[in-house]
Structures are given as structure tokens and as C-alpha cells.
Design an enzyme around this catalytic site. Structure first.
Site, mmCIF file in Angstrom:
data_model
loop_
_atom_site.group_PDB
_atom_site.id
_atom_site.type_symbol
_atom_site.label_atom_id
_atom_site.label_comp_id
_atom_site.label_asym_id
_atom_site.label_seq_id
_atom_site.Cartn_x
_atom_site.Cartn_y
_atom_site.Cartn_z
ATOM 1 N N LYS A 1 1.294 4.076 -3.164
ATOM 2 C CA LYS A 1 0.922 5.489 -3.039
ATOM 3 C C LYS A 1 2.113 6.404 -3.317
ATOM 4 O O LYS A 1 1.944 7.510 -3.858
ATOM 5 C CB LYS A 1 0.330 5.763 -1.649
ATOM 6 C CG LYS A 1 -1.008 5.064 -1.407
ATOM 7 C CD LYS A 1 -2.038 5.448 -2.456
ATOM 8 C CE LYS A 1 -3.405 4.842 -2.167
ATOM 9 N NZ LYS A 1 -4.418 5.215 -3.182
ATOM 10 N N TYR B 1 0.828 -1.210 0.000
ATOM 11 C CA TYR B 1 0.000 0.000 0.000
ATOM 12 C C TYR B 1 0.863 1.261 0.000
ATOM 13 O O TYR B 1 0.671 2.159 -0.821
ATOM 14 C CB TYR B 1 -0.930 0.000 1.210
ATOM 15 C CG TYR B 1 -1.901 1.155 1.200
ATOM 16 C CD1 TYR B 1 -3.034 1.111 0.402
ATOM 17 C CD2 TYR B 1 -1.682 2.290 1.976
ATOM 18 C CE1 TYR B 1 -3.936 2.174 0.367
ATOM 19 C CE2 TYR B 1 -2.560 3.348 1.959
ATOM 20 C CZ TYR B 1 -3.690 3.286 1.154
ATOM 21 O OH TYR B 1 -4.576 4.353 1.120
#
Length: 242
Positions: free
Chosen positions: A169, A165
Site C-alpha cells: 500500500k 500488505y
């Protein structure tokens, strides 16, 4: 051609995406509600309609190029241009598995949605955004994608050592910077939004922030004036360090 401003939001059938649709719709935007699930998408459109918001379902799975192409064609035929693209769809897999043991399949799947899907949607919609006099792209990022925060052991984000994750990002942030450089001098403004730790199903509704607060950051970047910033990373309290 419809003269109203249009906004396409991916993953807008729930969470921050839905609330951003509601807030932009209340400002008079026609909402193109991106959803990969037709039933939940129709339910979201009906809820918005009950508030007097003009919303239309756009079936869109960011990992499926055919649906991306179909959505772009639909928007071109119906509106001729697009004013706002909000890349909101995202997933988080693998939990707190240490980076050294993280399953590659989960890493790849995360990137397919959070990064490659975002790039695919953006590339498909850019020709329509360039036809808008004030095109805006908002990429949903996260403070967890900040290298500055992650490398500071005293920062609250440093405890969340999530390989897939967080790195996806960070990749979204780099896309934001590189695209903004490419279109510097044009009306397009391209920014990344840090919505904060928000209570959504992505984190089991454990975040302390509300979707209303998170969406306000997104809507602000989606409605920047012509002298607003581009190529930046912003949260509710201002710019976020890379």
C-alpha cells in the site's frame, strides 16, 4: 457512443468495491463491474440491476494481462472513453508473520495483485481516461501504508506489522504521487483512498467500519470537481500523512 459517465471498478463483486459501484450507480454512472469470477460478477450485476443501476460485467483479473487488455478493448469499443477508474482489488497474505521470516512467495503474490496488477490496469486504461473531460483515478490504499503511522509506536496502526500488505500500500501511495505529477495540468485527478478498518472478508469481517462508510471516501474522490486535489491521500476525516 454512450454519453453517460462510466466507472470501472476492479474487484467490485463484493465488499468496498461493490458498495462503491452501488453508490456511484445511484449517481447515474454506468458501472463496469470488474470481477475475476464470472458467476459472482453476474450475481453482483443482477443485484445492482434490481436497484435500477446500469451495471455491466467486465471479466478482469488484475494479475492476467490478457483480461486487462480485453477489458480495455471492450470499454473502448463500447464507450470510447472512461471517466473513472477505481483500483480496488487487493489481497492480504502471510498474516502476522514477522518481516524477518516472511515467505517471499507470499510477498511476491501480494505485490502482483496490490501493486503490479494495479499499475497494469492503470496503464491500460489511461488512454481512455485521458479522453474523458474529467478523468478520475482512485487507488485503494490503507492507513497501514502510512510510514508516519507505522513509525509512531503510539499510533493504533503501529501494532499491525504486516510486511507484505503495508508495504504494497505504501507502493500504491508512491504510484499515486508520481502519476499525479506526470499528469499535472491535465483534467486527470489521481488520489489514494484510505477506507479505514472496514469489515470485509479481507480481514475476516473484524473491522469496525462499514462498507458504506468506506465506499463514501472512494466515491468522493471519484467525483471530485475540477478544482479538487490530485496526488493526495485521503480518509473520511481528511488528508492522511504519508
Amino acid at each position: 457512443m454512450n454519453s453517460e459517465k462510466t466507472a470501472l471498478i476492479t474487484g467490485a463483486n463484493k465488499g468496498i468495491g461493490y458498495e462503491a459501484a452501488r453508490q456511484l450507480g445511484s449517481l447515474g454512472f454506468t458501472i463496469l463491474l470488474g470481477s475475476r469470477n464470472e458467476q459472482s460478477g453476474r450475481e453482483a450485476v443482477a443485484k445492482l440491476a434490481n436497484e435500477g443501476i446500469e451495471a455491466r460485467l467486465t471479466l478482469l483479473d488484475v494479475t492476467n494481462q490478457a483480461t486487462i487488455g480485453s477489458a480495455a478493448h471492450q470499454i473502448k469499443q463500447e464507450f470510447g472513453s472512461l471517466d473513472v477508474l477505481i483500483n480496488n482489488a487487493g489481497i492480504s497474505l502471510g498474516g502476522a508473520t514477522p518481516p524477518s521470516q516472511f515467505p517471499l512467495n507470499d510477498l511476491r503474490e501480494t505485490y502482483e495483485t496490490n501493486f503490479f496488477g494495479l499499475v497494469a490496469v492503470t496503464q491500460a486504461l489511461l488512454p481512455l481516461l485521458q479522453k474523458s473531460p474529467s478523468g478520475r483515478i482512485v487507488n485503494l490504499s490503507s492507513g497501514l501504508g502510512s510510514l508516519t503511522y507505522n513509525s509512531d509506536p503510539e499510533h493504533e496502526h503501529a501494532q499491525f506489522n504486516l510486511l507484505a500488505y503495508n508495504s504494497s500500500k505504501a507502493a500504491v501511495n508512491m504510484l499515486t504521487v508520481t502519476l499525479a505529477k506526470e499528469f499535472k495540468g491535465s483534467p486527470l485527478k489521481i488520489n489514494a483512498a484510505d477506507p479505514g478498518f472496514t469489515a470485509t472478508d479481507l480481514n475476516g469481517f473484524t473491522g469496525p467500519g462499514s462498507v458504506q462508510q468506506a465506499a463514501a471516501v472512494v466515491v468522493h474522490l471519484a467525483t471530485l470537481s475540477d478544482d479538487g486535489p490530485t496526488g493526495g491521500f485521503f480518509a473520511a476525516n481528511g488528508e492522511v500523512p504519508w
